[in-house]
Each structure stands twice: as structure tokens, then as C-alpha cells.
Design an enzyme around this catalytic site. Structure first.
Site, PDB file in Angstrom:
ATOM      1  N   TYR A  69       2.787   9.970  -0.383  1.00 13.85           N
ATOM      2  CA  TYR A  69       3.791   9.347   0.492  1.00 13.85           C
ATOM      3  C   TYR A  69       5.210   9.615  -0.008  1.00 13.85           C
ATOM      4  O   TYR A  69       6.166   9.490   0.757  1.00 13.85           O
ATOM      5  CB  TYR A  69       3.587   7.831   0.580  1.00 13.85           C
ATOM      6  CG  TYR A  69       2.327   7.379   1.269  1.00 13.85           C
ATOM      7  CD1 TYR A  69       1.451   8.283   1.871  1.00 13.85           C
ATOM      8  CD2 TYR A  69       1.995   6.029   1.306  1.00 13.85           C
ATOM      9  CE1 TYR A  69       0.286   7.859   2.474  1.00 13.85           C
ATOM     10  CE2 TYR A  69       0.828   5.595   1.918  1.00 13.85           C
ATOM     11  CZ  TYR A  69      -0.022   6.510   2.493  1.00 13.85           C
ATOM     12  OH  TYR A  69      -1.175   6.074   3.093  1.00 13.85           O
ATOM     13  N   LYS A  84      -2.787   5.861  -4.372  1.00 15.79           N
ATOM     14  CA  LYS A  84      -3.896   6.776  -4.113  1.00 15.79           C
ATOM     15  C   LYS A  84      -3.657   8.121  -4.788  1.00 15.79           C
ATOM     16  O   LYS A  84      -2.523   8.589  -4.882  1.00 15.79           O
ATOM     17  CB  LYS A  84      -4.065   6.990  -2.601  1.00 15.79           C
ATOM     18  CG  LYS A  84      -4.088   5.695  -1.798  1.00 15.79           C
ATOM     19  CD  LYS A  84      -4.156   5.955  -0.298  1.00 15.79           C
ATOM     20  CE  LYS A  84      -3.909   4.682   0.473  1.00 15.79           C
ATOM     21  NZ  LYS A  84      -2.466   4.336   0.546  1.00 15.79           N
ATOM     22  N   HIS A 120      -7.636   9.593  -2.219  1.00 13.71           N
ATOM     23  CA  HIS A 120      -6.967   9.482  -0.921  1.00 13.71           C
ATOM     24  C   HIS A 120      -7.786  10.068   0.234  1.00 13.71           C
ATOM     25  O   HIS A 120      -7.785   9.538   1.339  1.00 13.71           O
ATOM     26  CB  HIS A 120      -5.599  10.157  -0.980  1.00 13.71           C
ATOM     27  CG  HIS A 120      -4.655   9.680   0.069  1.00 13.71           C
ATOM     28  ND1 HIS A 120      -3.295   9.799  -0.037  1.00 13.71           N
ATOM     29  CD2 HIS A 120      -4.860   9.067   1.259  1.00 13.71           C
ATOM     30  CE1 HIS A 120      -2.713   9.276   1.026  1.00 13.71           C
ATOM     31  NE2 HIS A 120      -3.641   8.849   1.831  1.00 13.71           N
ATOM     32  N   ASP A 169       0.847  -1.196   0.000  1.00 13.09           N
ATOM     33  CA  ASP A 169       0.000   0.000   0.000  1.00 13.09           C
ATOM     34  C   ASP A 169       0.878   1.238   0.000  1.00 13.09           C
ATOM     35  O   ASP A 169       1.701   1.433   0.906  1.00 13.09           O
ATOM     36  CB  ASP A 169      -0.906   0.008   1.237  1.00 13.09           C
ATOM     37  CG  ASP A 169      -1.799   1.225   1.280  1.00 13.09           C
ATOM     38  OD1 ASP A 169      -2.926   1.152   0.756  1.00 13.09           O
ATOM     39  OD2 ASP A 169      -1.371   2.265   1.836  1.00 13.09           O
TER      40      ASP A 169
END
Length: 265
Positions: free
Chosen positions: A57, A82, A113, A52
Site C-alpha cells: 500500500y 501484509k 497478502h 489495516d
């Protein structure tokens, strides 16, 4: 811990597009740079087959590198990324950048997200449907959406999210929320399960001591027995392996009820 291979659960959810989504995944939030490469590589070596990540990120390239260098076939790994809502209007470009970073021609699950304001959510969702139809992602879903927003985008497009990824832990357990997702055919995926004191809760610690397991293993097992996807994260190799070592024990009905009762929502 020993070098014995962890007992990885093979429990999975079947999504609307026919994809098999392992209930155990490896989360990568706040893991960047070389740490992200090492942690992802350790997870894959331990047997995780679900990764994930997300655009925001900042680690998609590292996750992609770890997978490419792992020797694990791409088709054996379920990859989620996402799209942040501020990329509304540039969804296709955002996904193509993710695919390049991840070194793949499609992801298995692409999520919004978090919710945007007003009608933007529906526009975003339509773009995800188009990406799915174009073969750039096998499944689509949302993250941090409440049920009203889930129903709103579903009504606007006649396409329901396959998954809703939300914060979920024993302290946040809500049987009604879980049931409502199931009624809609939506898989519930939880994040941050091992934060906010859950590992120190006396009920969880007591169950863990009786079973000679770690509190984290008990919490991961609790998710799996509820059919909820769980994505524990760590940069510590031993913890990465231990968190996944949950296939060779079960929680009793009494254990499950005791943990459920911790829900504070």
C-alpha cells in the site's frame, strides 16, 4: 453530519494467540501521503481501534505517524499489515521494515497478502510462523487464499491461519464459505464491502431507508452480525465517522436473510 461521537461497536473476535480483533477496522488501501495521515487520524479520533495496511500500500509510515500523533495508546489499537509473496526469502526483513514504518515493535496480525505459485506458499507460511514465535507479530494469517490453500499450509505446518482476508460483500455472500472457515477456527475478514454497486442495491437501500441509516451502515452492520471483520475505507471525514456509527441499531433476522439472498457467488 453532526459532531456527535459515533456509536462504535465493540464486537470482536478472539484469535488463537489470545488477541482481541475488533470486527470493525479502518481500511487504508489506495490511501497514501497526507491523505493517509489525515484519514487514519480521523478514524482513530472517531473511535476505530483496528487499522489495516500492507507493504504494497505504500502507506505504513503515514499510518504509523497518525497513530503516534493520535495520543491513542499503541496497545489499544489492533494493527494488521501484509507481506507480498514476491518477498519470499526476505520475509523477516520485510516485517522489520513494516515495524519501523509503523513505529512499533510488533504488529497484531501479519498476513500473506495473496498466494504465490506452487510450494512458495508453504515457505512463506513457515516464515510467518517463525516471526510469530519471535514475537514480531502476535497473530498470523493469509489473504485471498481459497480453502484448499488454507488447508495446504495448515497441513504442512500444523498451524492454521488465524484469519483469512478475502473480498466479501452482500453480493459475494456464501454461507458455505463462512461455515467452512468457522469449522477450521479461522476468522473471515472481508474487504471491498462497499464497492461494485452494493450501496445502490434496492434491497439494501430499502432497509437503510426504513432504519433511517445509510446503505454503508447497513452493510457494515450486516458483517458484524455475521461475525465477519469489515474494514471500510474513505478519505472523507464524515463518511469515516458514519461508517463506524453502527452500534446503536440492529438488523432483524428478515433483514439479514434478505441481504444474504443477494449473494451471487
Amino acid at each position: 453530519m453532526s459532531d456527535t461521537a459515533p456509536h462504535i461497536p465493540d464486537d470482536a473476535a478472539i484469535l488463537p494467540g489470545g488477541s482481541t480483533m475488533p470486527l470493525l477496522g479502518f481500511g487504508t488501501w489506495q490511501i497514501t501521503g497526507d491523505d493517509a495521515v489525515r484519514a487514519t487520524a480521523t478514524a482513530l479520533a472517531a473511535g476505530y481501534r483496528h487499522l489495516d495496511t500492507a507493504t504494497v500500500y505504500g502507506n505504513e509510515s503515514e499510518v504509523g505517524r497518525a497513530l503516534a500523533e493520535s495520543g491513542v495508546p499503541r496497545d489499544d489499537v489492533f494493527i494488521t499489515t501484509k507481506c507480498p509473496p514476491h518477498r519470499a526469502g526476505s520475509e523477516r526483513e520485510t516485517l522489520e521494515q513494516s515495524l519501523e514504518a509503523l513505529r512499533t515493535d510488533r504488529v497484531d496480525l501479519w498476513l500473506i497478502h495473496w498466494p504465490a505459485d506452487g510450494p512458495v506458499n508453504t515457505d512463506l507460511w513457515r516464515a510467518l510462523v517463525e516471526a510469530r514465535d519471535a514475537g514480531l507479530t502476535r497473530e498470523i494469517g493469509v489473504s485471498n487464499f481459497d480453502l484448499a490453500l488454507v488447508d495446504e499450509v495448515t497441513a504442512a505446518t500444523d498451524v492454521a491461519p488465524a484469519v483469512n482476508q478475502i473480498e466479501w460483500s452482500p453480493f459475494l455472500f456464501d454461507a458455505g464459505t463462512l461455515a467452512a472457515h468457522r469449522e477450521r477456527g479461522i476468522v473471515l475478514e472481508g474487504y471491498s464491502a462497499l464497492r461494485h454497486g452494493t450501496l445502490d442495491d434496492p434491497t439494501i437501500v430499502s432497509i437503510a431507508e426504513r432504519l433511517e441509516r445509510s446503505p454503508a451502515q447497513v452493510i457494515v452492520r450486516w458483517h458484524i452480525q455475521h461475525g465477519v471483520v469489515v474494514i471500510p475505507k474513505s478519505v472523507d471525514a464524515d463518511r469515516i465517522r458514519t461508517n463506524a456509527d453502527v452500534a446503536d441499531f440492529s438488523l432483524t433476522d428478515e433483514d439479514m436473510a434478505a441481504i444474504d439472498a443477494l449473494g451471487r457467488s
